[in-house]
Motif scaffolding. Structure first.
Motif, short mmCIF file in Angstrom:
data_model
loop_
_atom_site.label_atom_id
_atom_site.label_comp_id
_atom_site.label_asym_id
_atom_site.label_seq_id
_atom_site.Cartn_x
_atom_site.Cartn_y
_atom_site.Cartn_z
N ILE A 1 20.03 5.69 19.04
CA ILE A 1 21.41 5.23 19.25
C ILE A 1 21.61 3.89 18.53
N PRO A 2 22.19 3.92 17.32
CA PRO A 2 22.54 2.66 16.66
C PRO A 2 23.78 2.08 17.34
N ALA A 3 23.63 0.88 17.92
CA ALA A 3 24.74 0.25 18.66
C ALA A 3 24.96 -1.18 18.16
N ALA A 4 24.75 -1.36 16.84
CA ALA A 4 24.87 -2.72 16.29
C ALA A 4 25.95 -2.76 15.19
N LEU A 5 25.51 -2.71 13.94
CA LEU A 5 26.43 -2.92 12.80
C LEU A 5 26.53 -1.69 11.91
N GLU A 6 27.39 -1.82 10.87
CA GLU A 6 27.54 -0.74 9.89
C GLU A 6 26.30 -0.64 9.01
N ASN A 7 26.18 0.53 8.36
CA ASN A 7 25.20 0.74 7.28
C ASN A 7 23.75 0.47 7.68
N GLN A 8 23.36 0.94 8.86
CA GLN A 8 21.97 0.76 9.30
C GLN A 8 21.09 1.93 8.88
N LEU A 9 21.65 3.11 8.82
CA LEU A 9 20.92 4.29 8.35
C LEU A 9 21.41 4.60 6.94
N ILE B 1 14.52 -1.06 32.04
CA ILE B 1 15.75 -1.67 31.54
C ILE B 1 16.26 -2.82 32.41
N PRO B 2 16.25 -2.71 33.76
CA PRO B 2 16.66 -3.88 34.55
C PRO B 2 15.82 -5.12 34.24
N THR B 3 14.51 -4.92 34.02
CA THR B 3 13.64 -6.05 33.67
C THR B 3 14.02 -6.60 32.30
N ALA B 4 14.31 -5.72 31.34
CA ALA B 4 14.70 -6.15 30.00
C ALA B 4 16.00 -6.93 30.03
N MET B 5 16.95 -6.49 30.84
CA MET B 5 18.24 -7.18 30.94
C MET B 5 18.06 -8.56 31.56
N ARG B 6 17.21 -8.63 32.57
CA ARG B 6 16.95 -9.91 33.21
C ARG B 6 16.22 -10.85 32.24
N PHE B 7 15.24 -10.33 31.50
CA PHE B 7 14.49 -11.14 30.53
C PHE B 7 15.43 -11.66 29.43
N GLY C 1 20.54 -2.62 19.19
CA GLY C 1 21.64 -3.41 19.73
C GLY C 1 21.52 -3.50 21.24
N PHE C 2 21.63 -4.71 21.79
CA PHE C 2 21.48 -4.88 23.24
C PHE C 2 22.61 -5.74 23.78
N GLY C 3 23.78 -5.62 23.13
CA GLY C 3 24.96 -6.32 23.61
C GLY C 3 25.66 -5.51 24.68
N ASN C 4 26.98 -5.65 24.76
CA ASN C 4 27.73 -4.94 25.79
C ASN C 4 27.53 -3.44 25.71
N VAL C 5 27.61 -2.88 24.49
CA VAL C 5 27.50 -1.43 24.35
C VAL C 5 26.04 -0.97 24.47
#
Length: 417
Positions: A292-300, A256-262, A219-223
């Motif tokens: 760190i799962p930061a996306a949706l339910e039931n990923q693991l 990470i700054p490069t990833a956020m910019r990309f 997950g690469f949204g706000n959280v």
């Protein structure tokens, strides 16, 4: 391959039942705490830009309000269901209790695809949904906040709509608002900052140092995005990231700054130079110290938990781990910082925002972050102590702490009439 569809509410109730059994709660108390207090289903029309009228379905569920007003986010997604909202509302009850803030749990959502809607359509839908649930809303009754696919602008529309009904501004009716209309400093980073605090505390407990620890974040949204930035700044090596388009991996570390910019420039992480593509499924099984799962339910789930290589899992998302996966990971010696603790930074700063709006006096970002760190650190230590004393894992420690607090409030208040 046939994938089992696991009901989030089934997971939530099973987690509660196990805690209730360990606490020795009476059957009457279990019956009260298992069931949502209120469930509102609304069907409402919205005029589209082309003049057509489309019907939307939305929900607002209050799970328990014995410790204070209902508190919980609003999500806009095609996958929203009553079952999901019920589970999220129950988790919010425990989340508020585990960090000991005076709220009960609620959640809401609208079945829609906001990415296919114009700004005008999104505003009209947000305002109409707020109107439909306004019979529950209020600074002393039910205080919504942002969640998946909602943001400060959506909260501004909803606060304004509620205020128009009252005839005067009621900023404390909604949290997660823009600063200009009563929002709080530090709110946007709050959930991720809370994740960082508990991750650092868990690493300290496990004898891990940031400089020698690798991290994978789903997950690469706000959280997820802000968590990646904060852990990167802390000295951790982030080796894997993913968003809705898939994942990227570099065992030597991703800047990470490069990833956020990309991601901003290209709309996704896919194709970022210096990384190799991985699927979301593969991402969870990458070699790393911290996942760190930061996306949706039931990923693991029971299908992939045995292949998780991390020593530490920090649940930035709500309900990312099924009960079967939980047992497998704990059996393999993996420490899990559960969602109701790990991602409680958002609701904690929402609480700060509500308090500031009620008293019309605002704190600096430094004060907000210091208060947040104090509450999250204290809560982590309380959960760890409970888990250690009860000879159980962190999730059950958090549930024992949270459920006992809600049960105590329920017992003291009694049953009306």
């Amino acid at each position: 391959m046939v994938v089992d569809i696991i009901s989030p509410y089934t997971v939530a109730v099973a987690q509660f039942d196990e805690a209730a059994e360990r606490l020795g709660l009476s059957q009457s108390m279990r019956n009260v705490l298992r069931a949502p207090k209120r469930e509102l289903i609304v069907n409402f029309p919205v005029r589209l830009d082309n003049g057509d009228v489309q019907m939307f379905t939305g929900y607002r569920v209050q799970h328990n309000i014995n410790r204070g007003p209902a508190k919980g986010g609003i999500r806009f997604s095609p996958e929203v269901s009553l079952d999901e909202v019920r589970a999220l509302a129950m988790w919010m009850t425990w989340k508020c209790a585990v960090v000991d803030i005076p709220f009960g749990g609620a959640k809401g959502g609208v079945i829609c695809d906001p990415h296919q809607m114009s700004r005008g359509e999104l505003e009209r839908m947000s305002r109409r949904y707020a109107t439909e649930i306004s019979i529950l809303m209020g600074p002393n009754s039910d205080i919504p906040a942002p969640d998946m696919n909602t943001n400060p602008q959506v909260m501004a529309w909803m606060m304004d709509t509620y205020s128009m009904h009252q005839g005067y501004s009621v900023p404390a009716a909604i949290t997660g608002k823009p600063l200009a209309i009563g929002g709080s400093e530090g709110r946007l980073d709050a959930t991720a900052r809370g994740v960082q605090v508990v991750t650092k505390a868990a690493m300290r407990h496990l004898g891990m140092s940031p400089e020698s620890s690798s991290v994978v974040i789903q997950g690469f949204g706000n959280v997820g995005g802000i968590t990646a930035r904060l852990l990167h700044e802390m000295g951790c090596k982030v080796v894997g990231l993913s968003d809705i388009s898939g994942g990227i991996y570099n065992p030597l570390g991703i800047d990470i700054p490069t990833a956020m910019r990309f991601s901003r420039e290209h709309g996704s992480l896919r194709g970022m130079p210096g990384t190799e593509p991985v699927t979301n499924r593969e991402l969870l099984e990458l070699p790393c110290d911290i996942l760190i799962p930061a996306a949706l339910e039931n990923q693991l789930t029971k299908d992939n938990a045995d292949r998780v290589q991390a020593r530490l899992v920090v649940e930035a998302a709500n309900g990312p781990t099924t009960n079967e996966a939980d047992r497998i990971l704990n059996g393999n010696g993996v420490m899990i910082v559960p969602d109701i603790l790990a991602n409680a930074g958002g609701v904690t700063v929402s609480y700060f925002e509500w308090v500031q709006d009620l008293q019309h006096f605002f704190w600096s970002e430094t004060e907000i972050n210091q208060r947040l760190e104090t509450i999250m650190s204290r809560s982590f230590n309380a959960v760890l102590e409970k888990a250690t004393n009860q000879e159980t894992n962190m999730r059950m420690g958090a549930y024992l702490l949270a459920v006992s607090r809600v049960a105590e409030a329920t017992e003291l208040r009694g049953i009306y009439p």
